[in-house]
Scaffold this motif. Structure first.
Motif, PDB file in Angstrom:
ATOM      1  N   GLU A  35     -36.399  24.149  22.867  1.00  0.00           N
ATOM      2  CA  GLU A  35     -35.212  23.694  22.140  1.00  0.00           C
ATOM      3  C   GLU A  35     -35.308  23.942  20.638  1.00  0.00           C
ATOM      4  N   ALA A  36     -36.523  24.015  20.125  1.00  0.00           N
ATOM      5  CA  ALA A  36     -36.701  24.301  18.700  1.00  0.00           C
ATOM      6  C   ALA A  36     -36.717  25.794  18.412  1.00  0.00           C
ATOM      7  N   GLY A  37     -36.575  26.607  19.472  1.00  0.00           N
ATOM      8  CA  GLY A  37     -36.568  28.054  19.284  1.00  0.00           C
ATOM      9  C   GLY A  37     -37.928  28.607  18.915  1.00  0.00           C
ATOM     10  N   MET A  38     -38.992  27.977  19.454  1.00  0.00           N
ATOM     11  CA  MET A  38     -40.351  28.396  19.132  1.00  0.00           C
ATOM     12  C   MET A  38     -41.071  28.971  20.353  1.00  0.00           C
ATOM     13  N   ASP A  39     -40.279  29.429  21.356  1.00  0.00           N
ATOM     14  CA  ASP A  39     -40.867  29.966  22.590  1.00  0.00           C
ATOM     15  C   ASP A  39     -40.948  31.481  22.540  1.00  0.00           C
ATOM     16  N   TRP A  40     -41.519  32.011  21.485  1.00  0.00           N
ATOM     17  CA  TRP A  40     -41.766  33.443  21.340  1.00  0.00           C
ATOM     18  C   TRP A  40     -43.101  33.619  20.633  1.00  0.00           C
ATOM     19  N   GLN A  41     -43.595  34.845  20.603  1.00  0.00           N
ATOM     20  CA  GLN A  41     -44.890  35.126  19.991  1.00  0.00           C
ATOM     21  C   GLN A  41     -44.735  36.102  18.827  1.00  0.00           C
ATOM     22  N   ILE A  42     -45.704  36.054  17.935  1.00  0.00           N
ATOM     23  CA  ILE A  42     -45.806  37.045  16.869  1.00  0.00           C
ATOM     24  C   ILE A  42     -46.718  38.157  17.382  1.00  0.00           C
ATOM     25  N   LEU A  43     -46.182  39.360  17.474  1.00  0.00           N
ATOM     26  CA  LEU A  43     -46.957  40.519  17.920  1.00  0.00           C
ATOM     27  C   LEU A  43     -47.286  41.413  16.734  1.00  0.00           C
ATOM     28  N   GLU A  44     -48.264  42.299  16.933  1.00  0.00           N
ATOM     29  CA  GLU A  44     -48.733  43.181  15.860  1.00  0.00           C
ATOM     30  C   GLU A  44     -48.588  44.642  16.258  1.00  0.00           C
ATOM     31  N   SER A  45     -48.349  45.490  15.268  1.00  0.00           N
ATOM     32  CA  SER A  45     -48.277  46.930  15.500  1.00  0.00           C
ATOM     33  C   SER A  45     -48.857  47.651  14.298  1.00  0.00           C
ATOM     34  N   PRO A  46     -49.525  48.780  14.493  1.00  0.00           N
ATOM     35  CA  PRO A  46     -50.035  49.544  13.351  1.00  0.00           C
ATOM     36  C   PRO A  46     -48.881  50.041  12.474  1.00  0.00           C
ATOM     37  N   VAL A  47     -49.161  50.250  11.217  1.00  0.00           N
ATOM     38  CA  VAL A  47     -48.178  50.805  10.291  1.00  0.00           C
ATOM     39  C   VAL A  47     -48.228  52.325  10.367  1.00  0.00           C
ATOM     40  N   VAL A  54     -40.267  70.134   3.200  1.00  0.00           N
ATOM     41  CA  VAL A  54     -39.180  71.112   3.249  1.00  0.00           C
ATOM     42  C   VAL A  54     -39.598  72.310   4.095  1.00  0.00           C
ATOM     43  N   GLY A  55     -38.779  72.630   5.078  1.00  0.00           N
ATOM     44  CA  GLY A  55     -39.043  73.801   5.919  1.00  0.00           C
ATOM     45  C   GLY A  55     -40.056  73.545   7.008  1.00  0.00           C
ATOM     46  N   HIS A  56     -40.545  72.330   7.131  1.00  0.00           N
ATOM     47  CA  HIS A  56     -41.529  72.015   8.159  1.00  0.00           C
ATOM     48  C   HIS A  56     -41.095  70.763   8.915  1.00  0.00           C
ATOM     49  N   LEU A  57     -41.662  70.556  10.087  1.00  0.00           N
ATOM     50  CA  LEU A  57     -41.414  69.334  10.839  1.00  0.00           C
ATOM     51  C   LEU A  57     -42.086  68.158  10.149  1.00  0.00           C
ATOM     52  N   SER A  58     -41.470  66.977  10.271  1.00  0.00           N
ATOM     53  CA  SER A  58     -42.059  65.774   9.687  1.00  0.00           C
ATOM     54  C   SER A  58     -43.370  65.436  10.389  1.00  0.00           C
ATOM     55  N   THR A  59     -44.263  64.861   9.635  1.00  0.00           N
ATOM     56  CA  THR A  59     -45.571  64.468  10.167  1.00  0.00           C
ATOM     57  C   THR A  59     -45.689  62.949  10.143  1.00  0.00           C
ATOM     58  N   ILE A  60     -46.165  62.377  11.240  1.00  0.00           N
ATOM     59  CA  ILE A  60     -46.386  60.930  11.330  1.00  0.00           C
ATOM     60  C   ILE A  60     -47.815  60.619  10.912  1.00  0.00           C
ATOM     61  N   HIS A  61     -47.935  59.701   9.970  1.00  0.00           N
ATOM     62  CA  HIS A  61     -49.247  59.262   9.490  1.00  0.00           C
ATOM     63  C   HIS A  61     -49.422  57.773   9.773  1.00  0.00           C
ATOM     64  N   SER A  62     -50.651  57.345   9.832  1.00  0.00           N
ATOM     65  CA  SER A  62     -50.945  55.915   9.994  1.00  0.00           C
ATOM     66  C   SER A  62     -51.503  55.354   8.696  1.00  0.00           C
ATOM     67  N   PHE A  63     -51.347  54.043   8.532  1.00  0.00           N
ATOM     68  CA  PHE A  63     -51.903  53.344   7.371  1.00  0.00           C
ATOM     69  C   PHE A  63     -52.744  52.195   7.912  1.00  0.00           C
ATOM     70  N   PRO A  64     -54.022  52.441   8.195  1.00  0.00           N
ATOM     71  CA  PRO A  64     -54.837  51.482   8.956  1.00  0.00           C
ATOM     72  C   PRO A  64     -55.130  50.174   8.234  1.00  0.00           C
ATOM     73  N   GLU A  65     -54.933  50.125   6.920  1.00  0.00           N
ATOM     74  CA  GLU A  65     -55.262  48.893   6.191  1.00  0.00           C
ATOM     75  C   GLU A  65     -54.265  47.765   6.454  1.00  0.00           C
ATOM     76  N   GLN A  66     -53.066  48.100   6.973  1.00  0.00           N
ATOM     77  CA  GLN A  66     -52.048  47.080   7.169  1.00  0.00           C
ATOM     78  C   GLN A  66     -51.447  47.152   8.564  1.00  0.00           C
ATOM     79  N   LYS A  67     -50.715  46.087   8.926  1.00  0.00           N
ATOM     80  CA  LYS A  67     -50.078  46.008  10.242  1.00  0.00           C
ATOM     81  C   LYS A  67     -48.706  45.348  10.095  1.00  0.00           C
ATOM     82  N   VAL A  68     -47.825  45.652  11.040  1.00  0.00           N
ATOM     83  CA  VAL A  68     -46.495  45.049  11.089  1.00  0.00           C
ATOM     84  C   VAL A  68     -46.532  43.872  12.061  1.00  0.00           C
ATOM     85  N   LEU A  69     -45.965  42.734  11.640  1.00  0.00           N
ATOM     86  CA  LEU A  69     -45.785  41.594  12.532  1.00  0.00           C
ATOM     87  C   LEU A  69     -44.321  41.571  12.977  1.00  0.00           C
TER      88      LEU A  69
END
Length: 322
Positions: A35-47, A54-69
């Motif tokens: 009822e308080a809306g607290m029935d969920w969890q905080i999950l984590e994902s890498p950044v 220009v003229g090339h495909l985009s490259t995906i990089h990681s930033f290991p020092e931080q994470k997304v909640l």
């Protein structure tokens, strides 16, 4: 206007901020969580981030020092934090009270989620209480709150509520709060916090002794003006007139609350006393201070600038009675 309170529940009478879903007293922790809306969890994902070339495909990089909640239910992002950041889950805040409510006589009264899940709390009545002259009842509470965006350490705060006006005040003496704070670079251990709170909660009698002293301390009009200028304007009462002060509206409002318009201001404990001065400020912060909404006022009164004003008011009142 976007609401600051995501969801909230309360037991008993409607809380001072007028928000939430009403529950029967002594409901289970599981019902509170839903009822308080607290029935969920905080999950984590890498950044990860994308670099465009220009003229090339985009490259995906990681930033290991931080994470997304992010939230498990809506997948909404909550914050970007360092890898050292330890989260406290919404259910952990409520679980903190399970043995206190089952064995120690505590009763949950409010719990909820602020800022889309970035901050959440639960408030329980401890069973402690005291009465000042004129049937002015003050009850003891314990507030546990935390954040997942770095704005608030996990904090257990002994708190009082004055029944006649629902004013809230953190128990703090000699300039120091009785709150127990666990920074997010440390794991939250409920048992350790409860042991530390044993010392903090034992300060109830001393705190109420000081509050009764405030109720006995009569003040003159010039002392009241000096008090309000110190607390509301952080200014000396000598020299400047109220019309010249930057926070004139707030100053006039707390004076009106003190002089008879405040709830409980005519009780023997408050009329013309330092206790009345203190409660004029706490009522202003909790109920009257300008805010975008009641939700923003709640957040400020408990965790922000409003809480700082109330602490300043308590310190100044104790100085008057010293």
């Amino acid at each position: 206007m976007a609401h600051l309170v995501e969801t909230m529940a309360y037991a008993g009478s409607t809380p001072w901020h007028g928000l939430g879903n009403n529950l029967p007293r002594k409901e289970s922790i599981e019902v509170w969580q839903r009822e308080a809306g607290m029935d969920w969890q905080i999950l984590e994902s890498p950044v990860h981030f994308k670099s465009d070339m220009v003229g090339h495909l985009s490259t995906i990089h990681s930033f290991p020092e931080q994470k997304v909640l992010y939230r498990s239910d809506t997948k909404a992002p909550l914050s970007v934090v360092s890898q050292r950041y330890h989260t406290v889950q919404p259910r952990e805040v409520l679980e903190f009270y399970r043995d206190l409510t089952d064995v120690s006589g505590y009763e949950l009264e409010t719990a909820g989620v602020l800022k889309g899940g970035r901050k959440f709390w639960a408030l329980a009545r401890t069973g402690q209480g005291a009465e000042l002259k004129g049937n002015d009842q003050v009850n003891g509470y314990l507030l546990l709150a935390t954040s997942c965006d770095g704005t608030l350490a996990t904090t257990a705060t002994p708190t009082t509520v004055r029944v006649v006006c629902n004013n809230t005040l953190t128990i703090a003496l000699d300039g120091s709060s009785r709150a127990i704070k666990v920074p997010h670079n440390t794991r939250f251990d409920p048992k350790t916090v409860k042991r530390q709170l044993g010392i903090a909660v034992s300060g109830w009698d001393e705190f109420m002794y000081r509050m009764k002293a405030l109720a006995e301390r009569k003040v003159q009009w010039h002392e009241a003006l000096g008090y309000f200028m110190t607390v509301m304007c952080e200014s000396s009462p000598t020299g400047a007139l109220p019309e010249q002060l930057p926070n004139e509206r707030a100053l006039r409002k707390v004076q009106e609350l003190y002089e008879g318009r405040g709830r409980g201001s005519q009780l023997d404990s408050a009329r013309g006393t330092a206790w009345g001065l203190l409660n004029a400020v706490t009522e202003y912060v909790d109920h009257e201070r300008r805010a975008r909404s009641n939700e923003y006022r709640l957040d400020s009164a408990w965790f922000g600038q409003g809480a700082q004003i109330k602490q300043r008011a308590l310190d100044a009142a104790l100085q008057l009675a010293a």
